[in-house]
Write a protein that holds these residues in place. Structure first.
Motif, mmCIF file in Angstrom:
data_model
loop_
_atom_site.group_PDB
_atom_site.id
_atom_site.type_symbol
_atom_site.label_atom_id
_atom_site.label_comp_id
_atom_site.label_asym_id
_atom_site.label_seq_id
_atom_site.Cartn_x
_atom_site.Cartn_y
_atom_site.Cartn_z
ATOM 1 N N TRP A 177 2.124 -7.408 -2.141
ATOM 2 C CA TRP A 177 2.404 -6.215 -2.945
ATOM 3 C C TRP A 177 3.789 -5.690 -2.575
ATOM 4 O O TRP A 177 4.034 -5.260 -1.461
ATOM 5 N N ASP A 187 6.426 -2.786 -3.591
ATOM 6 C CA ASP A 187 6.301 -1.503 -4.286
ATOM 7 C C ASP A 187 7.634 -0.800 -4.440
ATOM 8 O O ASP A 187 8.211 -0.305 -3.471
ATOM 9 N N ALA A 244 1.780 5.315 -4.987
ATOM 10 C CA ALA A 244 0.701 4.354 -5.196
ATOM 11 C C ALA A 244 -0.412 4.635 -4.189
ATOM 12 O O ALA A 244 -0.152 4.997 -3.048
ATOM 13 N N THR A 297 0.272 4.614 -9.465
ATOM 14 C CA THR A 297 -0.584 3.440 -9.594
ATOM 15 C C THR A 297 -1.751 3.561 -8.619
ATOM 16 O O THR A 297 -1.572 3.978 -7.473
ATOM 17 N N ASN A 306 5.074 -3.554 -8.099
ATOM 18 C CA ASN A 306 4.820 -2.265 -8.738
ATOM 19 C C ASN A 306 6.124 -1.507 -8.943
ATOM 20 O O ASN A 306 6.906 -1.318 -8.024
#
Length: 353
Positions: free
Chosen positions: A140, A142, A147, A115, A110
């Motif tokens: 994930w 980031d 987020a 998000t 990300n």
């Protein structure tokens, strides 16, 4: 050929945007990984501006197998990924063991602001137990800001969740995160609310000790805060956390332990507290019967070439009261935002599924 197929998918996505019930919804074809990738690419293109209206990528139940593909990037802003269910919507990748790394294995990367991810599973299927020195496989990674995760399950072993922005603020609620060592790691201020933390076997035979969190807090104040989370542990023993580097911060509040006997006596890893500037705390830990099992005191010795210091990790009540969402995120109404985004995601699901 592959480029032609992708172009066709993108055209189909654009048609769905204009003809659907909601102008800001892209519906992915169930179980079709190429359709998912096309939807994310189109969302990034449409929401390249930080002021873009929220866009929804609706992902039906199914397994979206990305194969060896890594670092599929969410680069747009105000993008929502909403699955049909946490158990049924699975996004998977399986990097080869020779590419094992914290920086190059992520299922999703990300880079966007605001998000929102809800009701799906991310699975990094790197062959962890066949790796020699480490098995860093991120679900994930980031590099974005603010987020939010609601009912998201992350399945891996080492470095499962990686916050990778020095000033980031992120929030996870009712999520489930699996791993073995340092599997919640990184920087910034991240708040884990009512999450299930599951430790897997550290080694193939179950020997060794797990470490759940490894923050490397640098410029933010709070680091990782776990509030009313549950730790599930069946095999290898574990520590709450260790310090990665810089000025790590990690606090466990009202933690429920399914197997208290599996928690190492020091609670935090004394060999992993690598800097004198750190803050590791625990407050009001309970067992499955709801009994307070927090020790009155837990001192950890820190010694290096320049310093000798004793850390007290049991937080006093007056300091525990400081750990609220309003205090940690004073200019972010995260609870209000979660309720709004969850409600909107439900409306989109109801309209399209």
């Amino acid at each position: 050929m592959k480029r032609t197929i992708l172009l066709t998918l993108l055209i189909c996505v654009a048609e769905m945007l204009s003809a659907g019930k909601h102008p800001n919804v892209i519906k992915v074809k169930a179980g079709d990984a190429e359709s998912l990738l096309a939807a994310i690419e189109k969302a990034n293109e449409l929401n390249a501006d930080t002021m873009s209206e929220r866009l929804y990528v609706l992902i039906p139940n199914g397994t979206y197998d990305l194969g060896e593909r890594v670092l599929t990037t969410i680069g747009g802003h105000n993008i929502t990924l909403v699955g049909e269910s946490m158990e049924g919507t699975i996004i998977r990748n399986a990097p080869p063991a020779e590419k094992e790394s914290i920086s190059s294995t992520a299922t999703l990367l990300n880079r966007g602001f605001n998000t929102y991810v809800q009701d799906l599973t991310l699975k990094n299927d790197l062959d962890y137990y066949s790796c020699d020195a480490a098995g860093r496989a991120v679900c994930w990674q980031d590099k974005g800001f603010r987020a939010i995760f609601k009912r998201v399950r992350m399945l891996s072993y080492q470095d499962t969740y990686y916050s990778h922005n020095e000033t980031c603020q992120h929030y996870l609620e009712d999520c489930e995160i699996h791993g073995t060592v340092d599997f919640i790691c990184g920087t910034g201020d991240v708040y884990f609310n009512r999450c299930l933390i599951v430790t897997e076997k550290r080694t193939r035979d179950g020997s060794g000790v797990n470490v759940i969190a490894a923050p490397r807090t640098s410029v933010t104040k709070w680091g990782y805060v776990f509030d009313h989370c549950t730790i599930r542990n069946d095999v290898s023993t574990f520590h709450y956390a260790r310090g990665w580097h810089t000025a790590p911060r990690c606090t466990w509040l009202y933690t429920r332990l399914e197997t208290p006997e599996k928690l190492e006596a020091t609670r935090f890893d004394p060999e992993g507290i690598r800097t004198v500037d750190n803050a590791f705390y625990e407050y009001h830990t309970i067992d499955m019967q709801g009994r307070d099992i927090t020790p009155k005191s837990n001192s950890i010795n820190f010694v290096n070439k320049e310093y000798t210091r004793v850390f007290e990790t049991i937080l006093k009540p007056e300091f525990a009261k400081q750990y609220t969402l309003k205090t940690i995120f004073p200019d972010w109404e995260v609870e209000k935002t979660v309720k709004k985004l969850c409600k909107e995601a439900e409306k989109v699901r109801k309209a399209y599924l």
